[in-house]
Scaffold this active site. Structure first.
Site, short mmCIF file in Angstrom:
data_model
loop_
_atom_site.label_atom_id
_atom_site.label_comp_id
_atom_site.label_asym_id
_atom_site.label_seq_id
_atom_site.Cartn_x
_atom_site.Cartn_y
_atom_site.Cartn_z
N CYS A 209 0.92 -1.39 0.12
CA CYS A 209 -0.04 -0.22 0.13
C CYS A 209 0.89 1.23 -0.42
O CYS A 209 0.15 1.80 -0.11
CB CYS A 209 -0.62 0.36 1.54
N HIS B 63 -3.80 7.12 1.53
CA HIS B 63 -3.83 5.70 0.69
C HIS B 63 -5.62 5.49 1.00
O HIS B 63 -5.53 6.33 1.89
CB HIS B 63 -2.90 5.39 1.01
N ASN C 79 -9.68 0.08 -1.89
CA ASN C 79 -8.31 -0.31 -1.55
C ASN C 79 -7.48 -1.09 -3.06
O ASN C 79 -7.47 -2.23 -3.56
CB ASN C 79 -8.01 -1.09 -0.80
O1 UT7 Z 1 -4.58 -0.38 2.35
C1 UT7 Z 1 -3.57 -1.52 4.06
C2 UT7 Z 1 -3.92 -0.98 5.34
N1 UT7 Z 1 -5.01 -1.87 5.60
C3 UT7 Z 1 -5.75 -1.51 6.51
O2 UT7 Z 1 -5.07 0.01 6.98
C4 UT7 Z 1 -6.91 -1.87 6.60
C5 UT7 Z 1 -7.67 -1.85 8.00
N2 UT7 Z 1 -8.40 -2.29 8.56
C6 UT7 Z 1 -9.77 -2.45 8.80
O3 UT7 Z 1 -10.03 -1.85 7.76
C7 UT7 Z 1 -10.77 -3.27 9.21
O4 UT7 Z 1 -10.16 -3.82 10.11
C8 UT7 Z 1 -11.54 -4.84 8.63
C9 UT7 Z 1 -12.86 -3.42 7.49
C10 UT7 Z 1 -10.85 -4.71 7.53
C11 UT7 Z 1 -12.67 -4.61 8.74
O5 UT7 Z 1 -13.41 -4.58 9.64
P1 UT7 Z 1 -13.04 -4.58 11.24
O6 UT7 Z 1 -14.79 -3.51 11.79
O7 UT7 Z 1 -12.28 -4.38 11.80
O8 UT7 Z 1 -13.88 -5.77 11.22
P2 UT7 Z 1 -13.41 -6.91 12.28
O9 UT7 Z 1 -12.34 -7.68 11.48
O10 UT7 Z 1 -13.64 -7.20 13.52
O11 UT7 Z 1 -14.82 -8.06 12.27
C12 UT7 Z 1 -15.92 -7.60 12.95
C13 UT7 Z 1 -17.29 -8.77 12.23
C14 UT7 Z 1 -16.45 -9.99 12.65
O12 UT7 Z 1 -17.69 -11.15 13.15
P3 UT7 Z 1 -18.05 -11.55 15.22
O13 UT7 Z 1 -16.34 -12.32 15.22
O14 UT7 Z 1 -17.41 -10.64 15.81
O15 UT7 Z 1 -19.14 -12.39 14.39
C15 UT7 Z 1 -16.14 -10.75 10.81
O16 UT7 Z 1 -16.83 -12.00 10.78
O17 UT7 Z 1 -17.26 -8.91 10.99
C16 UT7 Z 1 -17.57 -10.16 10.22
N3 UT7 Z 1 -17.35 -9.89 8.94
C17 UT7 Z 1 -17.60 -9.65 8.44
N4 UT7 Z 1 -18.97 -9.90 7.86
C18 UT7 Z 1 -19.82 -8.78 6.86
C19 UT7 Z 1 -15.82 -9.62 8.44
N5 UT7 Z 1 -15.74 -9.64 6.81
C20 UT7 Z 1 -17.20 -9.43 6.90
C21 UT7 Z 1 -17.91 -8.96 5.98
N6 UT7 Z 1 -19.45 -8.63 5.33
N7 UT7 Z 1 -17.39 -8.80 4.54
#
Ligand code: UT7
Length: 334
Positions: free
Chosen positions: A115, A261, A291
């Site tokens: 990235c 980014h 992204n």
């Molecule tokens: O570009 C390089 C750098 N990258 C970044 O900076 C990305 C940084 N991270 C993020 O943007 C976020 O962490 C994400 C968007 C990737 C994820 O968001 P989050 O709020 O951190 O969600 P999470 O991974 O903690 O997941 C929360 C819940 C989980 O379910 P449970 O365990 O709470 O039941 C996941 O399984 O959301 C679930 N989940 C989804 N649900 C529906 C994860 N992905 C999805 C999805 N649709 N696509």
């Protein structure tokens, strides 16, 4: 010592739009979750059967950048190509681009900084111009993620985020040391390599081992510890922007345009709030493209310029954070 400045900007996005609703037909996800957590409404994914790849899209964006710069391809002295999704394990996309654009036998390097790839690429090009070694450099960021993503529910935490696309610019010599690229700032922290990684195929874990493991082996899909990456991103983005501003004695109020980014709209909004910037001081297009990693900053810069949001004399800040971890910033007087 010279400075360098950007004189031509180009972009290419594949035509195929994939909405959040489209994704919800492939995996257990939904528009509300994706928009709420990331800000993304749709992304472009290369349609199977088309010619596009990272190198091909990079070539398309480059043609536009070269044309807009007023130079000819034969004026270009060097190619710097940033991608984390190269067409081949080797050789790199830079040399493919040299061939696709039918350029002279100029040097070409690939930058593998995910990235932060474009920020690193522009910094590398800037150094070559500063020393006087080269005058005009083509700098490209291009990514073809969609063919390498896990499109089942298992991959939803990463797959919904990534998009395909490319951007390019021409960096040229600038005699005035108060204009153009004022400074670049690069960092890494390799101990977190495993927090955002595509582990294989790699020399450590080669194809026969993947085949032997079968369905169980997901190491060839991107893995991300999203929450961990998010927490580090907001800290490092802030630090490296401040570093760039301090180096040049620029107050945050004087930023005309911050181009972060496009990792997650929530990260960009956090940074905007932290620096107390108005909406017109920050450019985001993650809503449309997702992204696009090494392509995101240059696609956004190109679009901001096309929309007339960047004018001569403006103070522009580019900043990125990503896998490695790597992060960096670029301070520009346009
Ligand atoms: O570009 C390089 C750098 N990258 C970044 O900076 C990305 C940084 N991270 C993020 O943007 C976020 O962490 C994400 C968007 C990737 C994820 O968001 P989050 O709020 O951190 O969600 P999470 O991974 O903690 O997941 C929360 C819940 C989980 O379910 P449970 O365990 O709470 O039941 C996941 O399984 O959301 C679930 N989940 C989804 N649900 C529906 C994860 N992905 C999805 C999805 N649709 N696509």
């Amino acid at each position: 010592m010279y400075n360098s400045k950007i004189i031509g900007l180009g972009k290419y996005l594949p035509e195929n739009v994939v909405t959040n609703d489209d994704l919800s037909k492939m995996m257990d996800t939904n528009d509300a979750w994706i928009q709420e957590r990331t800000g993304i409404k749709e992304r472009r994914w290369i349609k199977e059967g088309t010619e596009d790849t990272s190198a091909v899209m990079g070539a398309k964006a480059s043609r536009m950048a070269i044309e807009r710069s007023g130079l000819s391809k034969d004026d270009i002295d060097f190619i710097v190509f940033a991608t984390m999704t190269p067409d081949y394990y080797f050789p790199g996309c830079g040399v493919q681009l040299q061939d696709m654009l039918d350029m002279k036998n100029v040097g070409a390097i690939d930058i593998r900084n995910q990235c932060s790839g474009f920020v690193y690429a522009i910094s590398v090009a800037d150094q070559f111009i500063k020393t006087g070694m080269y005058k005009n450099i083509l700098v490209v960021g291009a990514e073809y993620h969609s063919n390498g993503l896990d499109k089942s529910t298992r991959g939803r935490g990463v797959t919904v985020i990534f998009g395909d696309g490319a951007g390019a610019c021409i960096l040229t010599r600038e005699e005035d040391d108060k204009r153009g690229i004022l400074s670049t700032h690069l960092h890494s922290e390799g101990k977190y390599a495993d927090k955002l990684i595509v582990e294989s195929p790699s020399i450590r874990h080669w194809v026969p081992e993947i085949l032997e493991a079968g369905e169980e082996d997901t190491s060839y899909f991107p893995y991300m510890d999203g929450t961990f990456v998010f927490k580090h991103a907001v800290v490092r983005f802030s630090e490296v922007i401040i570093e760039g501003l301090m180096k040049n004695g620029i107050q945050k109020e004087a930023i005309d345009m911050l181009i972060p980014h496009q990792a997650n709209l929530r990260i960009a909004q956090f940074i905007q709030k932290k620096f107390a910037l108005r909406d017109d001081q920050v450019f985001n297009n993650i809503m449309k493209y997702g992204n696009t990693t090494a392509a995101s900053v240059i696609i956004a810069l190109t679009e901001a310029w096309e929309e007339g949001k960047i004018k001569e004399g403006d103070t522009i800040v580019l900043a990125a954070f990503g896998s490695g971890f790597t992060w960096g910033s670029v301070i520009i007087k346009w």
